[in-house]
Enzyme design. Sequence first.
Site, mmCIF file in Angstrom:
data_model
loop_
_atom_site.group_PDB
_atom_site.id
_atom_site.type_symbol
_atom_site.label_atom_id
_atom_site.label_comp_id
_atom_site.label_asym_id
_atom_site.label_seq_id
_atom_site.Cartn_x
_atom_site.Cartn_y
_atom_site.Cartn_z
ATOM 1 N N ALA A 57 -10.093 -15.129 2.649
ATOM 2 C CA ALA A 57 -9.276 -14.952 1.441
ATOM 3 C C ALA A 57 -7.786 -14.944 1.762
ATOM 4 C CB ALA A 57 -9.671 -13.659 0.723
ATOM 5 N N TRP A 58 -7.417 -14.437 2.933
ATOM 6 C CA TRP A 58 -6.010 -14.369 3.321
ATOM 7 C C TRP A 58 -5.374 -15.757 3.347
ATOM 8 C CZ3 TRP A 58 -2.686 -10.555 3.510
ATOM 9 C CH2 TRP A 58 -1.486 -10.723 4.207
ATOM 10 N N GLU A 59 -6.152 -16.772 3.693
ATOM 11 C CA GLU A 59 -5.637 -18.136 3.828
ATOM 12 C C GLU A 59 -5.592 -18.906 2.510
ATOM 13 O OE1 GLU A 59 -6.610 -16.396 7.492
ATOM 14 O OE2 GLU A 59 -8.089 -16.847 5.928
ATOM 15 N N CYS A 81 -14.330 -13.526 -1.361
ATOM 16 C CA CYS A 81 -14.951 -12.208 -1.521
ATOM 17 C C CYS A 81 -14.468 -11.289 -0.409
ATOM 18 C CB CYS A 81 -16.467 -12.343 -1.474
ATOM 19 S SG CYS A 81 -17.329 -10.762 -1.626
ATOM 20 N N ASP A 86 -14.024 0.177 6.361
ATOM 21 C CA ASP A 86 -13.587 1.516 6.758
ATOM 22 C C ASP A 86 -12.089 1.602 7.022
ATOM 23 O OD1 ASP A 86 -16.205 2.428 6.643
ATOM 24 O OD2 ASP A 86 -16.595 1.853 8.730
ATOM 25 N N THR A 87 -11.372 0.496 6.844
ATOM 26 C CA THR A 87 -9.942 0.487 7.134
ATOM 27 C C THR A 87 -9.153 -0.021 5.927
ATOM 28 O OG1 THR A 87 -9.903 -1.770 7.964
ATOM 29 C CG2 THR A 87 -10.466 -0.046 9.546
ATOM 30 N N HIS A 89 -7.558 -2.648 5.837
ATOM 31 C CA HIS A 89 -7.565 -4.108 5.877
ATOM 32 C C HIS A 89 -8.010 -4.699 4.543
ATOM 33 C CE1 HIS A 89 -7.625 -8.014 7.801
ATOM 34 N NE2 HIS A 89 -8.855 -8.210 7.387
ATOM 35 N N ASN A 114 -7.794 -17.044 -10.325
ATOM 36 C CA ASN A 114 -8.123 -16.142 -9.227
ATOM 37 C C ASN A 114 -9.561 -15.648 -9.385
ATOM 38 O OD1 ASN A 114 -8.364 -14.155 -7.309
ATOM 39 N ND2 ASN A 114 -6.489 -13.090 -7.862
ATOM 40 N N ARG A 128 -21.638 -9.982 -9.301
ATOM 41 C CA ARG A 128 -20.601 -10.858 -9.883
ATOM 42 C C ARG A 128 -20.732 -12.315 -9.428
ATOM 43 N NH1 ARG A 128 -19.257 -5.855 -9.665
ATOM 44 N NH2 ARG A 128 -17.880 -4.923 -11.191
#
Length: 158
Positions: A57-59, A81, A86-87, A89, A114, A128
């Site tokens: 997703a970052w790209e 998705c 746990d972080t 991120h 989006n 979803r």
Amino acid sequence: MPHFEGDLRTLADARFVILASRWNPRIVDALVESARATFLANGVPDAAIDVVRVPGAWELPVAARALALAGRHAAIVALGCVVRGDTRHYEQVADGASDGLMRVALDTGVPVANGVLAVERFEDALARAGGSHGNKGEEAALVAIEMADLRRKLQELA
């Protein structure tokens, strides 16, 4: 008083692109297939639907910007998705992707739907991606068709 809104109608020469991450393939592949089927069901020929894959997703925003600047597509459907871990991120990736996609749309004028899921649990994503909450790939494709039509109408006003 004039009233303008987009319709679920495509011009004969309109091309669309489904831009999708490869991360969480079980979910994203279901979103892609639903978006593609929605385009086809609304009169977009298969040859006018491009699919571009990126790692995650970052790209998505970087690829969306390149596609928008190329000027070949009436709209972009971005699918991915991100599942909470746990972080922090999760927040960084989900918020960054969303902000980046909005920036691409605002900077280029090309509609970017989006369809990136940002969910707490994998089960929420399943709901979803064809489960109890429908399929966000379908919804994003419908938004892309409508916004491409509205953009054309607004350009005719200029």
